[in-house]
Design a protein around this motif. Structure first.
Motif, PDB file in Angstrom:
ATOM      1  N   ARG A 203      33.176   2.126   5.923  1.00  0.00           N
ATOM      2  CA  ARG A 203      32.366   1.024   6.450  1.00  0.00           C
ATOM      3  C   ARG A 203      33.091   0.181   7.496  1.00  0.00           C
ATOM      4  O   ARG A 203      32.442  -0.411   8.341  1.00  0.00           O
ATOM      5  CB  ARG A 203      31.943   0.077   5.309  1.00  0.00           C
ATOM      6  CG  ARG A 203      31.167   0.724   4.214  1.00  0.00           C
ATOM      7  CD  ARG A 203      29.678   0.700   4.499  1.00  0.00           C
ATOM      8  NE  ARG A 203      29.032   1.737   3.732  1.00  0.00           N
ATOM      9  CZ  ARG A 203      28.070   2.521   4.192  1.00  0.00           C
ATOM     10  NH1 ARG A 203      27.637   2.380   5.412  1.00  0.00           N
ATOM     11  NH2 ARG A 203      27.533   3.450   3.449  1.00  0.00           N
ATOM     12  N   HIS A 204      34.404   0.082   7.388  1.00  0.00           N
ATOM     13  CA  HIS A 204      35.094  -0.895   8.218  1.00  0.00           C
ATOM     14  C   HIS A 204      35.636  -0.261   9.498  1.00  0.00           C
ATOM     15  O   HIS A 204      35.990   0.908   9.516  1.00  0.00           O
ATOM     16  CB  HIS A 204      36.247  -1.528   7.426  1.00  0.00           C
ATOM     17  CG  HIS A 204      36.706  -2.831   8.007  1.00  0.00           C
ATOM     18  ND1 HIS A 204      37.665  -2.907   8.990  1.00  0.00           N
ATOM     19  CD2 HIS A 204      36.320  -4.111   7.769  1.00  0.00           C
ATOM     20  CE1 HIS A 204      37.857  -4.177   9.315  1.00  0.00           C
ATOM     21  NE2 HIS A 204      37.051  -4.923   8.595  1.00  0.00           N
ATOM     22  N   ILE A 205      35.691  -1.057  10.556  1.00  0.00           N
ATOM     23  CA  ILE A 205      36.143  -0.538  11.849  1.00  0.00           C
ATOM     24  C   ILE A 205      37.607  -0.108  11.778  1.00  0.00           C
ATOM     25  O   ILE A 205      38.018   0.840  12.441  1.00  0.00           O
ATOM     26  CB  ILE A 205      35.905  -1.582  12.974  1.00  0.00           C
ATOM     27  CG1 ILE A 205      36.184  -0.986  14.355  1.00  0.00           C
ATOM     28  CG2 ILE A 205      36.751  -2.825  12.777  1.00  0.00           C
ATOM     29  CD1 ILE A 205      35.143  -0.030  14.845  1.00  0.00           C
ATOM     30  N   GLN A 206      38.388  -0.783  10.936  1.00  0.00           N
ATOM     31  CA  GLN A 206      39.796  -0.393  10.815  1.00  0.00           C
ATOM     32  C   GLN A 206      39.909   1.029  10.244  1.00  0.00           C
ATOM     33  O   GLN A 206      40.696   1.830  10.720  1.00  0.00           O
ATOM     34  CB  GLN A 206      40.551  -1.402   9.928  1.00  0.00           C
ATOM     35  CG  GLN A 206      42.017  -1.069   9.709  1.00  0.00           C
ATOM     36  CD  GLN A 206      42.879  -1.384  10.925  1.00  0.00           C
ATOM     37  OE1 GLN A 206      42.378  -1.611  12.012  1.00  0.00           O
ATOM     38  NE2 GLN A 206      44.181  -1.386  10.747  1.00  0.00           N
TER      39      GLN A 206
ATOM     40  N   PHE B  31      37.622   3.302  10.546  1.00  0.00           N
ATOM     41  CA  PHE B  31      37.159   4.168  11.628  1.00  0.00           C
ATOM     42  C   PHE B  31      38.291   4.428  12.616  1.00  0.00           C
ATOM     43  O   PHE B  31      38.533   5.563  13.026  1.00  0.00           O
ATOM     44  CB  PHE B  31      35.977   3.501  12.343  1.00  0.00           C
ATOM     45  CG  PHE B  31      35.482   4.252  13.537  1.00  0.00           C
ATOM     46  CD1 PHE B  31      34.650   5.344  13.404  1.00  0.00           C
ATOM     47  CD2 PHE B  31      35.872   3.865  14.823  1.00  0.00           C
ATOM     48  CE1 PHE B  31      34.206   6.039  14.512  1.00  0.00           C
ATOM     49  CE2 PHE B  31      35.426   4.550  15.931  1.00  0.00           C
ATOM     50  CZ  PHE B  31      34.589   5.640  15.779  1.00  0.00           C
TER      51      PHE B  31
ATOM     52  N   ARG C 238      40.773   6.903  11.167  1.00  0.00           N
ATOM     53  CA  ARG C 238      40.303   8.289  11.243  1.00  0.00           C
ATOM     54  C   ARG C 238      40.356   8.799  12.678  1.00  0.00           C
ATOM     55  O   ARG C 238      40.762   9.934  12.942  1.00  0.00           O
ATOM     56  CB  ARG C 238      38.868   8.388  10.715  1.00  0.00           C
ATOM     57  CG  ARG C 238      38.797   8.287   9.199  1.00  0.00           C
ATOM     58  CD  ARG C 238      37.416   8.642   8.714  1.00  0.00           C
ATOM     59  NE  ARG C 238      36.455   7.597   9.045  1.00  0.00           N
ATOM     60  CZ  ARG C 238      35.245   7.833   9.523  1.00  0.00           C
ATOM     61  NH1 ARG C 238      34.837   9.063   9.726  1.00  0.00           N
ATOM     62  NH2 ARG C 238      34.434   6.841   9.794  1.00  0.00           N
ATOM     63  N   LEU C 239      39.955   7.927  13.607  1.00  0.00           N
ATOM     64  CA  LEU C 239      39.950   8.311  15.017  1.00  0.00           C
ATOM     65  C   LEU C 239      41.363   8.654  15.480  1.00  0.00           C
ATOM     66  O   LEU C 239      41.579   9.643  16.185  1.00  0.00           O
ATOM     67  CB  LEU C 239      39.383   7.146  15.836  1.00  0.00           C
ATOM     68  CG  LEU C 239      39.083   7.395  17.298  1.00  0.00           C
ATOM     69  CD1 LEU C 239      38.069   8.502  17.442  1.00  0.00           C
ATOM     70  CD2 LEU C 239      38.562   6.121  17.940  1.00  0.00           C
TER      71      LEU C 239
END
Lengths: 505, 361
Positions: free
Chosen positions: B223-226, B228, B231-232
């Motif tokens: 859920r969180h941008i961190q 994301f 993973r990126l």
């Protein structure tokens, strides 16, 4: 007819879900330059892979010199006299020209003999090349010569060339054409794959046009207009981009004396680059690959920082800002490499939407991603730019190159940038999709955005830019209005004069 | 002719199936191994995988042990998995686990024999801090000097072991221990004991923390941008830089978090099941957690299940040693096989097997 070198009879090859080649038949005569034309995905690559022994046809047959020809691997194809120069070079940067060529040979001769052979071939065919140079220091055009000479050392009867001019300056192209004509006069047949129609009209004797895996037409390029050939390729007439907006606003992006060291051993340093782009204007930056395009894009996207005052937007220094802060200011970018740079290959299109649009499209609340909103933005991009995919949940790597390109460019355009910088926006994209992307860029400019297009496709730059400049070894030429610019001037701007006078003097 | 064909998309079914397949292959090859050792293979497999949970004679003792062993494995593996998703390879969780235990125990022992209820929370924080500090060494060396975090974090395990030996003989030695190495027993001191929350369940505060960590990691990564960005960074480092992710921050975050969780695991162990700082306090949880993280597909829920499975092989292995006299090393072999087969079967996620006529070349 005994002047037929290679005959293809009903070649068919299917992959799961797609028929790459469907009953393709044509002949290549000894000593002719035969063009193979088609959009991306038309089946050109599969066809030449079958000829070169990389892929086995499901049905159909080939004859070479009247005898049955069934190459099981490229080595067998080479032994029969079929050689191929690939679009992407397979050379080791750290080795010399001669060492690279020796690596591709079954039984390489002694290094000194090989160097002599390389010199002989390069003199005979007007391809200046020093066997002792390290490949990492060569330009793209020179690297291609390495590949060509590697093929010529095998005395091929048929030379296959896959989009050979996409990395060359106009001057280098004319050298290549003279070499190819000389080869053809000596009796070597050439299968020439390209979608640059003017080149084909200049060079080729015959053309076979593929569409969706089928042979749809043949023509004699010299007697056919480029537009007619394009329509045969696409299967319908397509519209050239409409006239560009002419009323320019204030300066949106200003680059002043931008200099950066090379990012790696084989990168290009940027040297004192200066330009401005106004609102509503399209600035085209040409140049041969590897002359600083990637580095310039990184400097503008914020991946590579520079002293603050070297890059300014609306009179604010932004050189020291990172990508996120620059996006907040409305400076968006589209890198050349789709997979791995503009998009994460194994992530879905929705996740790839978050990659650059997280803040501008308001996809976050308190650091948490709103996946519903991300998905609807991804779907909006898919719909607006006609991206052919089962849905926003598809992994980026599952899309064809052209579709993914439409997606990543669309993703930036839909975020309403003030300044958009794109590198090779239509590279490897079929004609219809390329036209759509160019039109979208022009529409964006008409809405008042400033646009910088970095490209190696000169036709594209001339078609959509208001002003033109060229990168050469990390320097930017003077920038001139596109109207009234001749192809010779462009060639000189690209610095193509370097190393040319030796050839065909 | 058998050949592999690349799938257009990673297979979702195989992502779930490969751990199950790996467990089965381990059982089969493990059975063969026991047969060669002259032990009855089916009985050995049953003793390892079945008896600890369902045997009437042992289960009342072994079942709580399952959570006691799984707790630290899960807690450490959750931290590791977050870094692994970003391509940051913290191999030294064992060292961070030891340092967490030392820092936490020291913080508690400094107040001995106070009975303040604040001591245990203080110890948890000190344990987390100890693991964090130890993980910051490879993190800072990597961001500042581009050293390899695999080597640095691994070598720091041996440094941590030397520190452990030193403090258990000197600094933290029990003054009333008649000169034997080892600290006071923390589990017998009310203010510092890491007790079972539910009696005879094995559920102590560390197990609860592990479950909380599973939920936290799940929310972070999905859920969180961190999450994301993490993973990126792992999947496409160049795309991550393009997206505006600062690689150094991801390195610090991932190593720091995994160090903290490993340090907390060490503290819960020393204040509970182990009881005291001693020369042989550490038992390889930090290394086994690497297997747990991969076996669980680096996914929080998968790690929860993999941690329980791995705990089962520990307990079942001990049981098999006791009942059947199999060598102690066979359990480690079992765990190693599990990782080996998992990595081997992983190929089916991105490739499919084709049996039949081959393509040219």
């Amino acid at each position: 007819m005994d002047d037929i070198l290679l005959g293809l009879i009903g070649l068919t090859k299917a992959y799961p879900g797609v028929v790459a080649n469907d009953d393709v038949s044509f002949d290549i005569k000894r000593g002719e330059v035969h063009a193979l034309l088609g959009e991306n995905g038309a089946g050109k690559s599969t066809l030449v892979k079958m000829i070169y022994g990389l892929v086995k046809p499901d049905s159909g047959a080939m004859t070479l010199n009247g005898a049955t020809y069934t190459p099981t691997e490229p080595r067998a194809a080479r032994a029969s006299g079929v050689a191929m120069v690939f679009q992407h070079f397979s050379l080791f940067d750290a080795l010399t020209v001669a060492e690279n060529i020796a690596l591709g040979m079954e039984t390489p001769p002694k290094p000194r003999d090989l160097a002599q052979q390389i010199r002989n071939v390069s003199e005979n065919y007007g391809l200046p090349l020093d066997p002792d140079r390290v490949v990492g220091t060569l330009s793209a055009g020179e690297r291609q010569r390495v590949e060509i000479i590697r093929c010529l050392l095998q005395n091929p009867q048929l030379l296959i060339m896959d989009e050979p001019t996409s990395v060359l300056t106009p001057q280098e192209v004319s050298i290549l054409f003279q070499t190819l004509r000389q080869l053809s006069a000596e009796g070597t047949a050439i299968l020439y794959i390209s979608h640059k129609l003017e080149e084909i009209r200049k060079l080729c004797d015959n053309a076979t046009i593929l569409r969706l895996g089928k042979k749809v037409a043949t023509c004699i390029p010299r007697e056919t207009t480029a537009r007619e050939m394009a329509e045969m390729m696409v299967g319908s007439s397509f519209s050239a981009p409409s006239a560009r907006a002419r009323d320019l606003g204030e300066v949106a992006l200003e680059v002043k004396g931008l200099s950066l060291p090379a990012p790696g051993a084989f990168g290009t340093p940027l040297r004192d680059i200066s330009f401005t782009v106004r609102q509503g204007e399209v600035l085209g930056l040409g140049g041969v690959a590897g002359n600083g395009q990637d580095e310039l894009l990184s400097a503008l996207s914020g991946e590579q920082r520079s002293p603050a005052a070297m890059i300014r937007m609306h009179d604010v220094d932004i050189g020291a800002l990172g990508p996120t802060a620059r996006r907040d200011k409305g400076l968006l970018t589209g890198p050349e490499e789709r997979l791995g740079h503009a998009a994460a290959p194994d992530m879905s299109l929705t996740e790839n939407a978050v990659l650059t649009a997280a803040r501008r499209e308001n996809l976050l609340s308190r650091g948490f991603v709103n996946w519903g909103r991300a998905q609807s933005f991804a779907e909006k991009v898919i719909q607006t730019f006609d991206v052919r995919t089962p849905g926003a949940g598809t992994a980026a790597r599952a899309l064809s190159g052209g579709n993914l390109q439409k997606y990543v460019i669309g993703r930036e355009i839909l975020q309403q940038p003030n300044v958009l910088v794109v590198n090779q926006p239509t590279w490897g994209v079929d004609a219809a999709a390329a036209a759509a992307i160019r039109q979208a860029l022009l529409d964006l400019a008409a809405q008042g955005a400033a646009i910088v297009v970095i490209s190696q496709d000169l036709d594209e730059l001339i078609e959509i830019s208001d002003r033109f400049g060229a990168l050469n070894e990390g320097r930017l030429s003077a920038i001139k209005p596109v109207q009234g610019l001749s192809i010779d001037e462009i060639g000189l701007m690209m610095g193509g004069a370097h190393d040319m006078e030796v050839a065909h003097a | 002719m058998i050949r592999l064909e690349k799938r257009p998309q990673p297979s979702k079914i195989w992502t779930v199936m490969t751990p199950v397949l790996a467990v089965f292959l381990t059982m089969i090859i493990g059975g063969v191994m026991f047969a060669i050792l002259g032990k009855p293979p089916l009985e050995a497999i049953r003793t390892i995988f079945w008896d600890p949970l369902f045997n009437a004679q042992f289960a009342s003792y072994t079942r709580p042990q399952l959570l006691v062993k799984a707790g630290p494995l899960i807690l450490i593996a959750i931290g590791l998995s977050i870094g692994f998703r970003a391509g940051i390879w913290n191999i030294g969780a064992e060292g961070q686990y030891i340092m967490g235990a030392i820092f936490g125990a020291a913080a508690g022992l400094a107040f001995y024999p106070s009975d303040s209820f604040l001591i245990f929370p203080l110890m948890i924080m000190a344990g987390a801090f100890g693991g964090f500090v130890w993980a910051m060494i490879p993190a800072i060396l990597r961001t500042a000097f581009r050293t390899n975090e695999i080597l640095v974090s691994l070598m720091l395990v041996y440094v941590a072991e030397a520190v452990l030996a030193s403090v258990s003989q000197n600094l933290l030695r029990n003054p009333e221990g008649m000169g034997f190495p080892g600290s006071r027993n923390l589990s017998q001191w009310d203010a510092s004991a890491n007790r079972e929350i539910i009696a005879n369940s094995g559920m102590h505060w560390g197990v609860l923390t592990a479950f909380v960590a599973v939920i936290f990691a799940y929310v972070l990564m999905t859920r969180h941008i961190q999450g994301f960005n993490i993973r990126l960074t792992g999947e496409a480092p160049r795309a991550a830089r393009f997206a505006g992710v600062m690689p150094a921050r991801i390195v610090i975050f991932c190593l720091g978090l995994s160090g903290m969780l490993a340090g907390m695991a060490g503290l819960f162990e020393v204040a509970g099941p182990a009881g005291q700082i001693s020369i042989d306090f550490n038992s390889g949880y930090g290394f086994t957690a690497i297997i747990v993280a991969f076996l669980g597909r680096l996914h929080p829920v998968g790690i929860l299940l993999a941690g329980l499975l791995m705990a089962l092989t520990y307990i079942g292995g001990e049981l098999a040693q006791l009942m059947l006299g199999v060598p102690g090393a066979s359990i480690q072999l079992f765990q190693g096989m599990l990782l080996f087969f998992l990595l081997a079967t992983d190929v089916f996620i991105n490739f499919r097997l084709r049996i039949g006529q081959a393509e040219a070349a």
